[in-house]
Scaffold this active site. Structure first.
Site, PDB file in Angstrom:
ATOM      1  N   THR A 187       0.835  -1.185   0.000  1.00 34.62           N
ATOM      2  CA  THR A 187       0.000   0.000   0.000  1.00 34.62           C
ATOM      3  C   THR A 187       0.881   1.250   0.000  1.00 34.62           C
ATOM      4  O   THR A 187       2.044   1.199   0.396  1.00 34.62           O
ATOM      5  CB  THR A 187      -0.903   0.036   1.236  1.00 34.62           C
ATOM      6  OG1 THR A 187      -0.092   0.190   2.405  1.00 34.62           O
ATOM      7  CG2 THR A 187      -1.709  -1.237   1.355  1.00 34.62           C
ATOM      8  N   GLU A 333      -6.404  -3.044   0.922  1.00 29.44           N
ATOM      9  CA  GLU A 333      -6.576  -4.146   1.856  1.00 29.44           C
ATOM     10  C   GLU A 333      -7.783  -5.020   1.529  1.00 29.44           C
ATOM     11  O   GLU A 333      -7.901  -6.140   2.050  1.00 29.44           O
ATOM     12  CB  GLU A 333      -6.718  -3.601   3.281  1.00 29.44           C
ATOM     13  CG  GLU A 333      -5.467  -2.941   3.818  1.00 29.44           C
ATOM     14  CD  GLU A 333      -5.276  -1.490   3.402  1.00 29.44           C
ATOM     15  OE1 GLU A 333      -4.397  -0.817   3.973  1.00 29.44           O
ATOM     16  OE2 GLU A 333      -5.999  -1.018   2.486  1.00 29.44           O
ATOM     17  N   LYS A 441     -12.145  19.500  11.469  1.00 26.18           N
ATOM     18  CA  LYS A 441     -12.814  19.786  12.746  1.00 26.18           C
ATOM     19  C   LYS A 441     -12.681  21.281  13.034  1.00 26.18           C
ATOM     20  O   LYS A 441     -11.611  21.770  13.376  1.00 26.18           O
ATOM     21  CB  LYS A 441     -12.178  18.955  13.856  1.00 26.18           C
ATOM     22  CG  LYS A 441     -12.158  17.462  13.556  1.00 26.18           C
ATOM     23  CD  LYS A 441     -11.367  16.688  14.591  1.00 26.18           C
ATOM     24  CE  LYS A 441     -11.221  15.227  14.199  1.00 26.18           C
ATOM     25  NZ  LYS A 441     -10.380  15.032  13.007  1.00 26.18           N
ATOM     26  N   TRP A 446     -17.775  18.862  12.542  1.00 19.97           N
ATOM     27  CA  TRP A 446     -17.009  18.156  11.522  1.00 19.97           C
ATOM     28  C   TRP A 446     -17.491  18.608  10.147  1.00 19.97           C
ATOM     29  O   TRP A 446     -18.694  18.542   9.849  1.00 19.97           O
ATOM     30  CB  TRP A 446     -17.182  16.646  11.649  1.00 19.97           C
ATOM     31  CG  TRP A 446     -16.397  16.046  12.782  1.00 19.97           C
ATOM     32  CD1 TRP A 446     -15.892  16.687  13.862  1.00 19.97           C
ATOM     33  CD2 TRP A 446     -16.025  14.676  12.901  1.00 19.97           C
ATOM     34  NE1 TRP A 446     -15.226  15.817  14.675  1.00 19.97           N
ATOM     35  CE2 TRP A 446     -15.285  14.568  14.115  1.00 19.97           C
ATOM     36  CE3 TRP A 446     -16.235  13.544  12.137  1.00 19.97           C
ATOM     37  CZ2 TRP A 446     -14.762  13.360  14.553  1.00 19.97           C
ATOM     38  CZ3 TRP A 446     -15.711  12.336  12.581  1.00 19.97           C
ATOM     39  CH2 TRP A 446     -14.980  12.248  13.772  1.00 19.97           C
TER      40      TRP A 446
END
Length: 541
Positions: A187, A333, A441, A446
């Site tokens: 990755t 993954e 944030k 958020w």
């Protein structure tokens, strides 16, 4: 007689889910179907099977056997397709090397995977030669000349085509446990060394079957028998989303573009009548620009977009050109596919289509997907409540190779944690809102960067945009838009226009309004074409 009392025939065949069996149907029904590499090579599935045997024989002559790791460093080609099959069919492990990584990281992945044989295109030989003194485990290098007039200066153990020509096409492939390791790759994380993931034969076969499933039940966008397939996601990256295996399973015509050159991609689209591809948004934008220059007709070309968000603006541009575009979602993954976008049932409305086809989509067969809060409790399936996507499926990597701590974090609580923030509707439609690390944030709320990016990308003055949070003494963080302009340099007021409208509709918090915009010539990218937000945050602070 009840089955539990039946006597099993002594010669009944236990069919293993191994990669070689993905060839069976195509060799029966499509043996003369074409496989094309750029404007250089044409062969059939029958030829492919012969070359798979030759490659296995040549590698066996170099000491490759069950469990040996063979690394591939090549552009997208028929050779890569041969390696996708021949190496795992031997019981060896195929390492697909990300050739776009920095040279030090390429060396790290080869050492960490314990590669013993490297098949290397001449374009990457200078890097490999520089690394060889540090690669004590590498016993042989096979050089790909790729039709060059002069042989490469580094001979290695031999040239790919010469070795195949001298090798026996009949290799004695034997059957083995379907849970044997088949592939590994690394990755491209934003911190630390790349992490190695691995997949078994059984996992890849199940993923190929499940990936085909949504296309079989979706009118459009779709991929099936009769299509002409050309991958535009690198074959070193997550098995090119497993779609070369799907294409081979179906026996369709396959076209491999080699190095991604926009003019060549457009030419192959026209000459080979390509109908289905997949890529990240950056590549699609590159194709649009090249098509305008070359006058390439894109009508009827179906695309699956992943890796980054498919914006409304990009989807609408594709529709204007006569393309059929839909999103998919997954990660390295997960092999990668977890969800695929599909139209709302019975919909023929363009406004409904853009809302249905740009989000991540619906979980595909055999995927158990939840959106959970920090206590691992499911959020409401109302399309509004947000949480982290966690998943289970039979093809998810079981670990990060040699990294127990990261593996435990990945599989915390028995579910794979994607670190993606999403909503899920009552019909199961998943909308990715942000990466956990990219959520901004500010003011105690958020702010999802992807929603801001989608709004800003709708402006005609904007060619590309990324939004990141930067530290702020008063608010904690503030969103900053980094824009590649299409025309001129859009002002802060212009950029804020669609954001303000969303705030007034109640779709966004008032803290989402921007107070800073940066205009740049290009956005930084990772090795697989994603926008590098870590680099942007560093640039802005």
């Amino acid at each position: 007689m009840p089955l539990r009392f039946a006597t099993r025939a002594s010669e009944a065949y236990d069919f293993p889910l191994t990669i070689g069996h993905l060839l069976d149907a195509a060799l029966t029904s499509a043996a003369d179907q074409e496989i094309v590499y750029r404007d250089r090579v044409r062969m059939t599935y029958r030829d492919l099977r012969v070359r798979i045997g030759r490659l296995a024989s040549a590698l066996a002559g170099l000491g490759v056997g069950q469990g040996t790791v063979v690394a591939m460093m090549d552009w997208d080609s028929h050779r890569y397709l041969e390696a996708y099959f021949a190496i795992p069919m031997m019981g060896a492990v195929l390492q697909t090397v990300n050739v776009r990584l920095p040279i030090a990281q390429i060396g790290y992945t080869l050492r960490h995977a314990e590669a013993e044989v490297v098949i290397c295109h001449r374009d990457f030989l200078p890097a490999l030669e520089a690394l060889l003194p540090t690669l004590e485990g590498v016993t042989a290098v096979v050089v790909i000349d790729d039709g060059a007039d002069e042989p490469a200066s580094f001979a290695g153990a031999g040239e790919y085509e010469a070795l195949l020509a001298a090798a026996d096409p009949v290799f004695p492939f034997v059957e083995f446990d379907e849970n044997a390791l088949a592939t590994t790759f690394y990755t491209t994380g934003t911190t630390g060394d790349p992490k190695g993931v691995c997949f078994s034969h059984r996992q890849i076969v199940l993923l190929a079957l499940a990936t085909k499933g949504p296309f079989g039940t979706t009118r459009d966008p779709g991929f099936g028998i009769g299509d002409v397939y050309m991958p535009l996601t690198p074959m070193f990256h997550v098995h090119a989303w497993c779609l070369p295996y799907v294409a081979t399973l179906l026996g369709v015509k396959q076209v491999y573009p080699g190095r991604y050159e926009a003019d060549m991609i457009c030419r192959l689209r026209t000459t080979e009548h390509v109908t289905y591809s997949h890529c990240v948004p950056t590549v699609l934008q590159m194709i649009f620009a090249a098509a305008d220059k070359a006058g390439t007709d894109l009508v009827g070309w179906t695309m699956t977009i992943g890796g980054s968000a498919l914006t409304h603006a990009l989807w609408e541009e594709g529709k204007r050109r006569g393309m059929s575009i839909g999103a998919g979602y997954g990660m390295s993954e997960t092999g990668p596919t977890l969800t695929m976008a599909r139209r709302n049932t019975g919909s023929a409305d363009a406004a409904s289509d853009v809302d249905a086809l740009t989000p991540a989509g619906i979980p595909i067969a055999l995927v158990s997907l939840r959106v959970v809060d920090e206590a691992m409790c499911d959020v409401s399936h109302d399309g509004v409540s947000r949480g982290e996507v966690v998943v289970r499926a039979p093809w998810l990597t079981p670990c990060y190779i040699g990294n127990a701590e990261a593996s435990r974090e990945l599989w915390r609580g028995g579910w794979m944690h994607t670190q993606d923030v999403a909503t899920i509707s009552s019909s199961g439609r998943v909308v990715i809102c942000d990466r956990l690390k990219d959520v901004i944030k500010t003011g105690g709320e958020w702010i999802p960067s992807l929603e801001l990016e989608d709004l800003i990308a709708s402006l005609p003055e904007v060619a590309e945009v990324a939004v990141v949070g930067v530290p702020d003494k008063r608010w904690g963080e503030r969103p900053v838009a980094v824009v590649v302009a299409a025309v001129g340099a859009p002002s802060l007021d212009t950029i804020n226009t669609p954001i303000t409208a969303a705030i007034e509709r109640g779709d966004l918090s008032r803290y989402a309004r921007l107070d800073r915009v940066e205009i740049v010539d290009a956005l930084p990218r990772t090795s697989v074409g994603k926008i590098d937000k870590k680099a942007l945050r560093f640039m802005l602070t």
